[in-house]
Scaffold this motif. Structure first.
Motif, PDB file in Angstrom:
ATOM      1  N   THR A  34       1.413 -28.808  -6.083  1.00 51.21           N
ATOM      2  CA  THR A  34       0.279 -28.619  -5.176  1.00 51.21           C
ATOM      3  C   THR A  34      -1.004 -28.416  -5.956  1.00 51.21           C
ATOM      4  OG1 THR A  34       1.740 -27.578  -3.559  1.00 51.21           O
ATOM      5  CG2 THR A  34      -0.627 -27.252  -3.257  1.00 51.21           C
ATOM      6  N   ASP A  36      -5.135 -27.495  -6.202  1.00 52.44           N
ATOM      7  CA  ASP A  36      -6.096 -26.565  -5.591  1.00 52.44           C
ATOM      8  C   ASP A  36      -5.384 -25.518  -4.749  1.00 52.44           C
ATOM      9  OD1 ASP A  36      -8.479 -25.409  -5.061  1.00 52.44           O
ATOM     10  OD2 ASP A  36      -9.280 -27.012  -3.808  1.00 52.44           O
ATOM     11  N   LEU A  37      -4.515 -24.768  -5.400  1.00 48.17           N
ATOM     12  CA  LEU A  37      -3.699 -23.777  -4.699  1.00 48.17           C
ATOM     13  C   LEU A  37      -4.519 -22.757  -3.934  1.00 48.17           C
ATOM     14  CD1 LEU A  37      -0.848 -22.835  -7.184  1.00 48.17           C
ATOM     15  CD2 LEU A  37      -0.593 -23.832  -4.918  1.00 48.17           C
ATOM     16  N   ARG A  39      -6.998 -22.900  -2.214  1.00 53.09           N
ATOM     17  CA  ARG A  39      -7.490 -23.333  -0.899  1.00 53.09           C
ATOM     18  C   ARG A  39      -6.380 -23.885  -0.010  1.00 53.09           C
ATOM     19  NH1 ARG A  39     -13.258 -26.437  -2.162  1.00 53.09           N
ATOM     20  NH2 ARG A  39     -14.186 -24.759  -3.401  1.00 53.09           N
ATOM     21  N   ASN A  40      -5.146 -23.781  -0.469  1.00 51.43           N
ATOM     22  CA  ASN A  40      -4.020 -24.344   0.267  1.00 51.43           C
ATOM     23  C   ASN A  40      -3.474 -23.324   1.262  1.00 51.43           C
ATOM     24  OD1 ASN A  40      -0.897 -24.821   0.502  1.00 51.43           O
ATOM     25  ND2 ASN A  40      -1.778 -26.793  -0.076  1.00 51.43           N
ATOM     26  N   SER A  41      -3.517 -23.653   2.528  1.00 52.02           N
ATOM     27  CA  SER A  41      -3.111 -22.699   3.567  1.00 52.02           C
ATOM     28  C   SER A  41      -1.631 -22.357   3.485  1.00 52.02           C
ATOM     29  CB  SER A  41      -3.454 -23.246   4.952  1.00 52.02           C
ATOM     30  OG  SER A  41      -2.776 -24.472   5.190  1.00 52.02           O
ATOM     31  N   GLU A  42      -0.784 -23.321   3.118  1.00 52.83           N
ATOM     32  CA  GLU A  42       0.650 -23.062   3.006  1.00 52.83           C
ATOM     33  C   GLU A  42       0.944 -22.084   1.874  1.00 52.83           C
ATOM     34  OE1 GLU A  42       3.099 -24.029   5.079  1.00 52.83           O
ATOM     35  OE2 GLU A  42       1.399 -24.698   6.302  1.00 52.83           O
TER      36      GLU A  42
END
Length: 329
Positions: A34, A36-37, A39-42
């Motif tokens: 993944t 840009d962690l 900013r990652n909603s998950e």
């Protein structure tokens, strides 16, 4: 463990054997692919479940980790810990682990690669051959300088610094001096090394090799004044962190021949921007932060990171805790 705890793997994928080992004992959430962690909603949602984090190269801010109320361990696949707020982790009772020792020799190899390549202008000469510009003998304008028998100054005499010093002393008959906050008499005896004040070391050394960690005390410790102390025949090698150097001051020193050359594996901004002068200077050997980048070493680092995390989650002391003494648990 009676019930499986949740571990997030981020930024770096684990080899199958290590992934399987982790999955036998933990519930694993894999965010290694993944981008840009932060900013990652998950990823943010997963933090709420996490007891452990294994990865590197992501700035794990207190604001981010506030979303992980159950967090017990952050196991970094790195030696450096400048991406972490140590005080915050310690106050929360979160163990920060890292991976020293397993990359010492590989990183020292990289430092000496930079010493040799910079001294003998190896990259510049190789490019000349590739471009078809080698049309006769190598004339004096393209001569390098010897490494054998020269003066090696090391700033930061930890495990890696000592490993570099051994290569210089026993492989190239170099005289070794070092600067460190505290003296290491065992290294002095083994390597016939002299402790020197920083200014004296910079003035006296043919090669200055930096291995200090990045901290408030070491940020920009090498600036215009320090490069002027080195002088026009000195080769500067940095395998520590880009932030220990005032990069514009170093660029000016290289442009003006205040120092002879630089061998660099680390930079202020990584990856190094294509328009950086450092990417285009003949007297610079620039590597893409390859200090530990071998198959064997990266596996050993990941293996230790997994071992560290599992130990903490079992209530045991890990092999390589960074903040163990400072924990308020």
């Amino acid at each position: 463990m009676s019930s499986k705890k949740t571990v997030i793997v981020y930024q770096r994928a684990l080899k199958p054997a290590l992934q399987e080992r982790l999955e036998r004992e933990c519930h694993v959430l894999d965010f290694s692919q993944t981008t840009d962690l932060t900013r990652n909603s998950e990823f943010h949602k997963a933090l709420s479940q996490a007891h452990g984090l294994i990865g590197s190269s992501v700035n794990l801010t207190p604001e981010l980790l506030d979303q992980a109320p159950n967090l017990e361990v952050v196991s970094s696949i790195s030696v450096g810990v400048d991406n972490y707020d140590i005080d915050y982790l310690s106050k929360r009772g979160i163990v920060l682990c890292h991976t020293p020792d397993v990359l010492t020799e590989t990183t020292a190899d990289t430092a000496f690669l930079l010493i040799l390549a910079s001294a003998r202008r190896a990259v510049e000469m190789a490019e000349m051959v590739k471009k078809g510009e080698w049309t006769g003998g190598v004339a004096e304008p393209h001569f390098g300088v010897d490494v054998q028998g020269k003066k090696l100054g090391i700033v930061g005499m930890g495990r890696i610094g000592a490993a570099i010093a051994r290569r210089g002393k026993f492989g190239f008959n170099m005289s070794v001096s070092y600067h460190n906050r505290s003296r290491h008499e065992d290294f002095e005896r083994e390597l016939c090394a002299d402790w020197k004040a920083l200014d004296d070391l910079l003035h006296d050394s043919d090669f200055v090799c930096v291995t200090v960690p990045l901290s408030d005390a070491t940020r920009h410790m090498f600036g215009k004044r320090e490069f002027e102390l080195m002088g026009k025949d000195t080769i500067f090698v940095n395998i520590a962190r880009g932030g220990v150097v005032d990069e514009p001051a170093m660029i000016e020193a290289l442009k003006n021949n205040t120092i002879r050359a630089a061998g660099l594996d680390v930079f202020d901004v990584e990856p190094l921007p294509a328009d950086s002068p450092l990417a285009h200077m003949d007297n610079v050997v620039a590597l893409p932060h390859i200090g530990s980048a071998t198959h064997e070493t990266r596996y050993a680092m990941a293996e230790l990171a997994v071992e560290n995390a599992l130990a903490v989650l079992k209530g045991e002391k890990p092999r390589a805790p960074y903040n163990w003494d400072a924990l308020k648990r």
